[in-house]
Design an enzyme around this catalytic site. Structure first.
Site, PDB file in Angstrom:
ATOM      1  N   SER A  29      38.347  29.844  73.679  1.00  0.00           N
ATOM      2  CA  SER A  29      37.665  30.032  72.606  1.00  0.00           C
ATOM      3  C   SER A  29      36.811  30.889  72.643  1.00  0.00           C
ATOM      4  O   SER A  29      35.858  31.635  72.025  1.00  0.00           O
ATOM      5  CB  SER A  29      37.214  28.637  72.275  1.00  0.00           C
ATOM      6  OG  SER A  29      36.692  28.254  70.724  1.00  0.00           O
ATOM      7  N   ARG A  48      41.087  21.470  66.202  1.00  0.00           N
ATOM      8  CA  ARG A  48      40.595  20.794  67.193  1.00  0.00           C
ATOM      9  C   ARG A  48      40.067  20.207  66.711  1.00  0.00           C
ATOM     10  O   ARG A  48      40.199  18.469  67.798  1.00  0.00           O
ATOM     11  CB  ARG A  48      40.007  21.798  68.532  1.00  0.00           C
ATOM     12  CG  ARG A  48      41.165  22.665  68.894  1.00  0.00           C
ATOM     13  CD  ARG A  48      41.172  24.300  70.165  1.00  0.00           C
ATOM     14  NE  ARG A  48      39.639  23.296  70.867  1.00  0.00           N
ATOM     15  CZ  ARG A  48      38.926  24.135  71.811  1.00  0.00           C
ATOM     16  NH1 ARG A  48      38.292  25.405  70.840  1.00  0.00           N
ATOM     17  NH2 ARG A  48      38.446  23.329  72.287  1.00  0.00           N
ATOM     18  N   ASP A  70      39.585  32.025  65.853  1.00  0.00           N
ATOM     19  CA  ASP A  70      38.948  30.332  66.251  1.00  0.00           C
ATOM     20  C   ASP A  70      38.126  29.277  66.066  1.00  0.00           C
ATOM     21  O   ASP A  70      37.962  28.105  66.276  1.00  0.00           O
ATOM     22  CB  ASP A  70      38.259  31.273  67.443  1.00  0.00           C
ATOM     23  CG  ASP A  70      37.835  30.793  68.422  1.00  0.00           C
ATOM     24  OD1 ASP A  70      37.691  29.297  69.020  1.00  0.00           O
ATOM     25  OD2 ASP A  70      36.193  29.835  68.243  1.00  0.00           O
ATOM     26  N   LYS A 115      35.066  34.924  71.721  1.00  0.00           N
ATOM     27  CA  LYS A 115      33.534  35.689  71.062  1.00  0.00           C
ATOM     28  C   LYS A 115      33.440  36.221  71.708  1.00  0.00           C
ATOM     29  O   LYS A 115      32.539  36.787  70.855  1.00  0.00           O
ATOM     30  CB  LYS A 115      33.631  34.332  70.291  1.00  0.00           C
ATOM     31  CG  LYS A 115      33.436  33.159  69.084  1.00  0.00           C
ATOM     32  CD  LYS A 115      33.524  31.733  68.955  1.00  0.00           C
ATOM     33  CE  LYS A 115      33.294  31.145  70.208  1.00  0.00           C
ATOM     34  NZ  LYS A 115      33.444  29.370  69.747  1.00  0.00           N
ATOM     35  N   HIS A 131      25.763  33.274  77.694  1.00  0.00           N
ATOM     36  CA  HIS A 131      26.173  32.000  77.117  1.00  0.00           C
ATOM     37  C   HIS A 131      26.402  30.781  77.598  1.00  0.00           C
ATOM     38  O   HIS A 131      26.780  30.666  78.521  1.00  0.00           O
ATOM     39  CB  HIS A 131      28.063  32.110  76.085  1.00  0.00           C
ATOM     40  CG  HIS A 131      28.370  31.596  75.452  1.00  0.00           C
ATOM     41  ND1 HIS A 131      28.151  31.460  74.418  1.00  0.00           N
ATOM     42  CD2 HIS A 131      29.507  30.183  75.752  1.00  0.00           C
ATOM     43  CE1 HIS A 131      29.078  30.730  73.374  1.00  0.00           C
ATOM     44  NE2 HIS A 131      29.676  29.851  74.545  1.00  0.00           N
TER      45      HIS A 131
HETATM   46  N1  URA Z   1      32.180  26.042  72.513  1.00  0.00           N
HETATM   47  C1  URA Z   1      32.992  26.568  72.314  1.00  0.00           C
HETATM   48  O1  URA Z   1      32.547  27.717  71.587  1.00  0.00           O
HETATM   49  N2  URA Z   1      34.213  26.949  71.787  1.00  0.00           N
HETATM   50  C2  URA Z   1      34.699  25.546  72.280  1.00  0.00           C
HETATM   51  O2  URA Z   1      36.194  25.222  72.544  1.00  0.00           O
HETATM   52  C3  URA Z   1      33.586  24.612  73.347  1.00  0.00           C
HETATM   53  C4  URA Z   1      32.898  24.977  72.577  1.00  0.00           C
END
Ligand code: URA
Length: 447
Positions: free
Chosen positions: A183, A168, A161, A187, A82
């Protein structure tokens, strides 16, 4: 639990219990707490922060709000990667096939671009016919048969999320370290991989503007992963200038394919090989990082990584006729203009944020989540930091969806290039490595 008590607890700088965090997120997901109260709580977290334990609890609460994928049948071989988001960041399209060709089972769910940063799903969808929405059976079959799948995030993965991120985005609470860490990791945990390699970007084009902030974020995410029984390694990489030359969806796919043929830009090749090596090392207990690096470089040299990407593209319905050709991509837009150097000099800086915004304005990005992107749009950099240029030579070409977008993108490029009379030193791409044992800095300022 009353939402007002939770807000007050955080507002006054206290620590939430595990139960409170889980109950609050569960109630929000069930529609029992209104957005205005969650917004107030987010702002309290923004200013008061969270302890590592609270951040880990928030991550688990977000992950458990939806489906939890189970990749246990691959044991320690399942790998995910990621990036925290950057400009020209097509690393997944290079690193994931290299890792898969060297033996990892790569099961990756990717996002779409937002604001000035691109997303892997948008890039892949530039290829004619390619699908990123896969059923659970298709996803699993592809991991089994190809060893590599990159799909869009299923709607039921960490739905809390999704809700929180959207809130946010409109309450100026995105750039809070515990909220970003929770966040991203929610995932990753929900997506099931045992091993997770993170590329945490630092610089003008990234959420974290300095390497020190990026290291703090990486540490938080490594800790969360360890708490959840996953292995997590993070590389901190430079995002002061865009990665490689191409910024924009089809342009980036083409650059990624050239990189898998061994003809890509040095910075992209270096970070992709480093990330893939970490993925392979994590998935093979008895092989160290150096052995993994040799296997990954072999996969690059032999073309095995390229063949893996082609197998994945074709398994997901994408067209790619000849192995020595390109996948079927649209031509760059004919609405284009070259940006030229005003004077002789050396390129001292290329501002990633300005180039990312220019690419988004050209049509390659979106401002609202539901907008479509134009795969033919973007910015191609002809000169990067450390290169010489003469007055009138091309620094970049902008490809835009229409004339209005072209003018907006060109205006955004104003000031993106810093030229000097002397050559600066070329930028280092990997700045640090973070794992459970700590931080190893690689850049000159820290070592
Ligand atoms: N990427 C995400 O998935 N969440 C965030 O808060 C920032 C970048």
């Amino acid at each position: 639990m009353r939402a007002i008590d939770v807000i007050q607890e955080k507002r006054d700088g206290h620590t939430h219990s595990t139960d409170v965090i889980h109950a609050f997120i569960a109630a929000y997901t069930a529609g029992q707490v209104p957005d205005y109260q969650v917004s107030a709580w987010l702002m309290a977290v923004y200013f008061r922060g969270m302890t590592p334990r609270e951040t880990a609890d928030l991550t688990m609460a977000l992950a458990q709000s939806g489906e939890l994928l189970d990749l246990a049948r691959y044991g320690a071989r399942s790998a995910d990667k990621h990036s925290t988001g950057g400009v020209g960041d097509k690393t997944s399209l290079v690193a994931a096939p290299l890792a898969a060709a060297a033996g990892a089972k790569v099961a990756k769910m990717s996002g779409r671009g937002l604001s000035h940063t691109g997303g892997t799903v948008d890039k892949l969808e530039s290829i004619a016919g390619l699908r990123t929405t896969l059923t659970r059976e298709e996803f699993d079959r592809q991991v089994d048969e190809v060893g590599l799948v990159v799909a869009g995030q299923s709607g039921d993965l960490a739905p809390a999320d999704k809700l929180l991120y959207a809130l946010r985005d409109v309450t100026a609470t995105v750039d809070s370290l515990p909220l970003i860490a929770a966040s991203i990791m929610s995932k990753k945990l929900a997506a099931g991989a045992h091993n997770i390699v993170l590329d945490v970007k630092a610089g003008s084009g990234a959420f974290m503007k300095t390497p020190e902030q990026a290291v703090d974020l990486a540490r938080a995410m490594v800790d969360i992963g360890e708490h959840a029984g996953r292995r997590v390694v993070a590389l901190i990489s430079d995002m002061e200038q865009p990665l490689g030359h191409a910024v924009g969806n089809a342009l980036e796919v083409e650059e990624a394919v050239r990189t898998l043929r061994g003809a890509g830009p040095d910075d992209l090749t270096e970070i992709a090989v480093a990330l893939a090596s970490e993925m392979v090392a994590q998935t093979h207990d008895r092989r160290g990082l150096e052995a993994a690096r040799i296997a990954v470089k072999d996969a690059l040299r032999s073309g095995a990584g390229l063949r893996k990407l082609r197998a994945m593209v074709m398994a997901q319905g994408g067209q790619w006729d000849r192995e020595d050709g390109m996948p079927e991509l649209p031509e760059p837009s004919p609405v284009r203009e070259v940006w030229r150097a005003p004077v002789d000099g050396w390129v001292r800086g290329v501002d990633a944020l300005a180039v990312g915004r220019a690419a988004a304005l050209s049509g390659a990005g979106r401002e609202r989540k539901d907008e479509a992107v134009d795969p033919r749009a973007g910015v191609l950099l002809h000169r990067r930091v450390g290169d010489a240029c003469r007055a009138g030579e091309a620094l970049a070409t902008v490809y835009a969806s229409d004339g209005g977008r072209l003018q907006s993108a060109l205006a955004q490029l104003e000031g993106a290039f810093t030229l000097g009379e002397q050559a600066g030193s070329a930028k280092q791409i990997i700045l640090a490595r973070v794992d459970h044992a700590g931080v190893v800095w690689r850049d000159a300022r820290h070592s």
